[in-house]
Design an enzyme around this catalytic site. Structure first.
Site, PDB file in Angstrom:
ATOM      1  N   LYS A  98       0.797  -1.314  -0.150  1.00  0.00           N
ATOM      2  CA  LYS A  98       0.004   0.057  -0.041  1.00  0.00           C
ATOM      3  C   LYS A  98       1.049   1.254  -0.021  1.00  0.00           C
ATOM      4  CE  LYS A  98      -3.537   2.386   2.376  1.00  0.00           C
ATOM      5  NZ  LYS A  98      -4.056   2.776   3.873  1.00  0.00           N
ATOM      6  N   GLY A 159      -8.199   9.406   9.541  1.00  0.00           N
ATOM      7  CA  GLY A 159      -8.658   9.728  11.163  1.00  0.00           C
ATOM      8  C   GLY A 159      -9.698  10.663  11.367  1.00  0.00           C
ATOM      9  N   ALA A 185      -9.825   5.793   4.243  1.00  0.00           N
ATOM     10  CA  ALA A 185      -9.504   7.208   5.150  1.00  0.00           C
ATOM     11  C   ALA A 185     -10.732   7.724   5.360  1.00  0.00           C
ATOM     12  CB  ALA A 185      -8.498   7.904   4.742  1.00  0.00           C
ATOM     13  N   GLY A 186     -11.301   7.979   6.521  1.00  0.00           N
ATOM     14  CA  GLY A 186     -12.281   9.066   6.910  1.00  0.00           C
ATOM     15  C   GLY A 186     -13.483   8.514   7.459  1.00  0.00           C
ATOM     16  N   ASN A 207      -9.692   1.862   9.596  1.00  0.00           N
ATOM     17  CA  ASN A 207      -8.905   1.624  10.652  1.00  0.00           C
ATOM     18  C   ASN A 207      -9.297   2.408  11.990  1.00  0.00           C
ATOM     19  OD1 ASN A 207      -5.136   2.015  11.145  1.00  0.00           O
ATOM     20  ND2 ASN A 207      -6.849   1.323  12.760  1.00  0.00           N
ATOM     21  N   SER A 208      -9.244   3.725  11.946  1.00  0.00           N
ATOM     22  CA  SER A 208      -9.562   4.504  13.305  1.00  0.00           C
ATOM     23  C   SER A 208     -11.053   4.351  13.889  1.00  0.00           C
ATOM     24  CB  SER A 208      -9.371   5.918  12.852  1.00  0.00           C
ATOM     25  OG  SER A 208      -8.174   6.277  12.465  1.00  0.00           O
TER      26      SER A 208
END
EC number: 2.8.1.10
Length: 259
Positions: A98, A159, A185-186, A207-208
């Site tokens: 990645k 994040g 992301a986001g 992830n977050s």
């Protein structure tokens, strides 16, 4: 769900997990197992067998059917990203990479020029290249042309939990791509992951939203179900939006029909 194909690999799960921000390695492992994910991304610095508390490679390698995708997070240039990719392949044995190049620590936006240069090199070296990019349809097409196996446009800043603020551009990328488009992301909630799948994404990376949840394993399971629901809904055929009401029952008179 049909299988997700990336390079020569196929995956039955369309939820990809990041492994950062978790309170502990054990919490991360529980979330990965609960998600059913078969592909997780790991930063190069977490391949540290000499310090067990920092090492993710060992614990993740024990999960059957799991493929590791090292990432180049921390790289500020194409040269640094290529070097990180070479080290990662040597340590992990994984052909996946990645590509993450975000030199500005304040907003963490991916650098399109350095990303493109790194991807050209790594695709030629037969990596399965999956670049994290701005939601830019022109860049996405150029990366497809140099041999990337997918493109990963951001939904919003890393994040941030701002969701799919780039949805219009992501839809353009999907329309023009012949490789998988994966929102990365986001994303804050399972409903946003579902929406990404409904609009045509082939997978999402989260992830977050999972790592900082009160119960990461439960949240991972919720995201997994949402991804599956969004994919199934898209394939079932979503109804078209209408600018006005459309009756679901006949509007002809019936109360006086028998009089």
């Amino acid at each position: 769900m049909n299988a997700l194909r990336l390079g020569s690999y196929t995956f039955s799960s369309r939820l990809i997990l990041g492994t950062g921000k978790f309170s502990s390695v054990s919490a991360m492992i529980e979330a990965v197992r609960a998600s059913g994910s078969q592909l997780v991304t790991v930063a190069l610095r977490r391949f540290n067998r000499e310090q067990a508390e920092d090492d993710l490679f060992g614990p993740l390698s024990e999960i059957e059917g799991l493929t590791l995708m090292p990432n180049t997070s921390g790289a500020a240039t194409a040269k640094e990203a290529v070097k990180a990719a070479h080290i990662s392949r040597e340590l992990s044995g994984s052909p996946f990479i990645k590509v993450e190049i975000h030199p500005n620590p304040h907003h963490l936006m991916p650098d399109p020029i350095e990303t493109y240069e790194a991807c050209k090199i790594l695709a030629a070296e037969e990596f399965i290249v999956m670049p994290y990019i701005p939601a830019d349809p022109v860049l996405a097409k150029r990366l497809e042309e140099v041999g990337c196996s997918s493109v990963m446009p951001l939904g919003s800043a890393i994040g941030s939990g701002q969701g799919l603020s780039t949805s219009a551009m992501v839809q353009l990328i999907i329309r023009e791509s012949s490789i998988p488009v994966i929102v990365d992301a986001g994303l804050r909630s399972p409903s946003e992951a579902c929406a990404a799948m409904e609009m045509g994404c082939e997978a999402v990376l989260v992830n977050s939203a999972i790592a900082v949840a009160r119960d990461p394993a439960a949240m991972a399971g919720a995201f997994a179900r949402a991804v599956e629901a969004g994919y199934d809904a898209r394939n079932a055929g979503l109804m078209q939006r209408s600018g006005s009401a459309v009756a679901t029952s006949p509007l002809t008179s019936f109360l006086g029909a028998g009089s």
